[in-house]
Design a protein around this motif. Structure first.
Motif, PDB file in Angstrom:
ATOM      1  N   TRP A 148      32.112 -25.282  94.785  1.00 25.95           N
ATOM      2  CA  TRP A 148      32.078 -23.985  95.441  1.00 25.95           C
ATOM      3  C   TRP A 148      33.164 -23.099  94.850  1.00 25.95           C
ATOM      4  O   TRP A 148      34.316 -23.519  94.710  1.00 25.95           O
ATOM      5  N   GLU A 149      32.801 -21.864  94.497  1.00 28.07           N
ATOM      6  CA  GLU A 149      33.745 -20.897  93.948  1.00 28.07           C
ATOM      7  C   GLU A 149      33.651 -19.595  94.724  1.00 28.07           C
ATOM      8  O   GLU A 149      32.575 -19.219  95.207  1.00 28.07           O
ATOM      9  N   TYR A 176      27.194 -16.699  86.401  1.00 29.56           N
ATOM     10  CA  TYR A 176      28.157 -17.795  86.381  1.00 29.56           C
ATOM     11  C   TYR A 176      27.910 -18.844  87.452  1.00 29.56           C
ATOM     12  O   TYR A 176      28.457 -19.948  87.367  1.00 29.56           O
ATOM     13  N   ARG A 177      27.115 -18.527  88.463  1.00 31.40           N
ATOM     14  CA  ARG A 177      27.007 -19.411  89.616  1.00 31.40           C
ATOM     15  C   ARG A 177      25.568 -19.510  90.106  1.00 31.40           C
ATOM     16  O   ARG A 177      24.734 -18.659  89.792  1.00 31.40           O
ATOM     17  N   GLU A 178      25.320 -20.544  90.890  1.00 35.31           N
ATOM     18  CA  GLU A 178      24.054 -20.708  91.594  1.00 35.31           C
ATOM     19  C   GLU A 178      24.320 -20.640  93.093  1.00 35.31           C
ATOM     20  O   GLU A 178      25.461 -20.673  93.545  1.00 35.31           O
ATOM     21  N   GLY A 226      29.622 -19.052  95.727  1.00 34.30           N
ATOM     22  CA  GLY A 226      28.518 -19.675  95.028  1.00 34.30           C
ATOM     23  C   GLY A 226      28.931 -20.993  94.396  1.00 34.30           C
ATOM     24  O   GLY A 226      30.104 -21.370  94.405  1.00 34.30           O
ATOM     25  N   ARG A 227      27.947 -21.687  93.835  1.00 36.25           N
ATOM     26  CA  ARG A 227      28.185 -22.954  93.147  1.00 36.25           C
ATOM     27  C   ARG A 227      28.437 -22.687  91.673  1.00 36.25           C
ATOM     28  O   ARG A 227      27.588 -22.138  90.979  1.00 36.25           O
ATOM     29  N   GLY A 228      29.629 -23.080  91.197  1.00 38.05           N
ATOM     30  CA  GLY A 228      30.001 -22.822  89.818  1.00 38.05           C
ATOM     31  C   GLY A 228      30.110 -24.090  88.996  1.00 38.05           C
ATOM     32  O   GLY A 228      29.219 -24.946  89.023  1.00 38.05           O
ATOM     33  N   GLU A 235      27.453 -24.233  81.459  1.00 37.11           N
ATOM     34  CA  GLU A 235      28.886 -24.402  81.696  1.00 37.11           C
ATOM     35  C   GLU A 235      29.580 -25.122  80.545  1.00 37.11           C
ATOM     36  O   GLU A 235      29.225 -26.249  80.203  1.00 37.11           O
ATOM     37  N   VAL A 263      24.195 -18.236  95.076  1.00 34.92           N
ATOM     38  CA  VAL A 263      25.141 -17.138  95.267  1.00 34.92           C
ATOM     39  C   VAL A 263      24.913 -16.459  96.611  1.00 34.92           C
ATOM     40  O   VAL A 263      23.780 -16.162  96.993  1.00 34.92           O
TER      41      VAL A 263
END
Length: 216
Positions: A149-150, A125-127, A142-144, A35, A129
């Motif tokens: 949270w995104e 881009y995220r975890e 997901g976690r961004g 990131e 997901v």
């Protein structure tokens, strides 16, 4: 504004408390190696990249344009991308919404296939997901950046114009753990998406440009 992490700044912004509008630029280390980018609030920008703050401020000062907009203007973003070996993603409107209680307002089917194209793209881009299929659309959660949270939504062309984007954006708010908020990025030129998220209760808080490894 003191030494504070990006996650803390974002949590404050989600609660309506923003960095001081003093025209300053705060430089922070990357939350994770994946990131990096720039977030611009009202008259205060945050650059999160593993770079020398002196270089950031010197490069911004060389821009003859408006210093308040310089952190998200092409000269600085291009220089930062070259220095970090990354590619500038879109400059997005950044918005946030609080969790809503109860079940989502429409049926959602989890997508278990980790090779699904939407899952594969989201994992760049995220975890953590999670992808959900709805009748006529897809919801991604997901976690961004900095663990926030995104969410993102997609509506099939044949299902557009019926408010499904707003309903999916609302559904994301119901899928959060209690006490959390959900963030969303919208391309400013995508007016239907901007309207859908704002109709679903997402509050604009700033603008964001992410720097990604490889092509976005």
């Amino acid at each position: 504004m003191g030494v504070r992490g990006l996650a803390e700044i974002l949590a404050d912004a989600a609660g309506g408390v923003f960095p001081p509008p003093d025209g300053a630029v705060t430089v922070l280390p990357q939350p994770t190696p994946r990131e990096a980018g720039v977030i611009a609030f009202a008259a205060h920008a945050v650059v999160f990249a593993d770079q020398d703050p002196a270089w950031v401020h010197r490069t911004l000062a060389a821009d003859p344009g408006d210093p308040l907009s310089a952190p998200l203007c092409p000269p600085f973003l291009t220089a930062l991308a070259e220095r970090t070996g990354r590619t500038v993603n879109n400059v997005d409107l950044l918005s946030v919404a609080d969790r809503l209680p109860g079940p989502p307002p429409l049926p959602l089917t989890p997508v278990e296939d980790r090779e699904h194209p939407r899952v594969v793209r989201a994992l760049r881009y995220r975890e953590d997901v999670r992808v959900y299929q709805a009748d006529g659309g897809v919801l991604i959660l997901g976690r961004g950046v900095a663990g926030r949270w995104e969410t993102a939504v997609e509506v099939d062309p044949t299902a557009q114009g019926r408010g499904l984007g707003r309903t999916l954006a609302t559904a994301a708010r119901h899928l959060l753990p209690e006490g959390d908020a959900v963030w969303a990025q919208q391309a400013p030129g995508n007016a239907p998406s901007v309207r859908a998220f704002q109709a679903a209760g997402y509050r604009p808080v700033g603008a964001e440009a992410l720097l990604v490894l490889g092509r976005p």
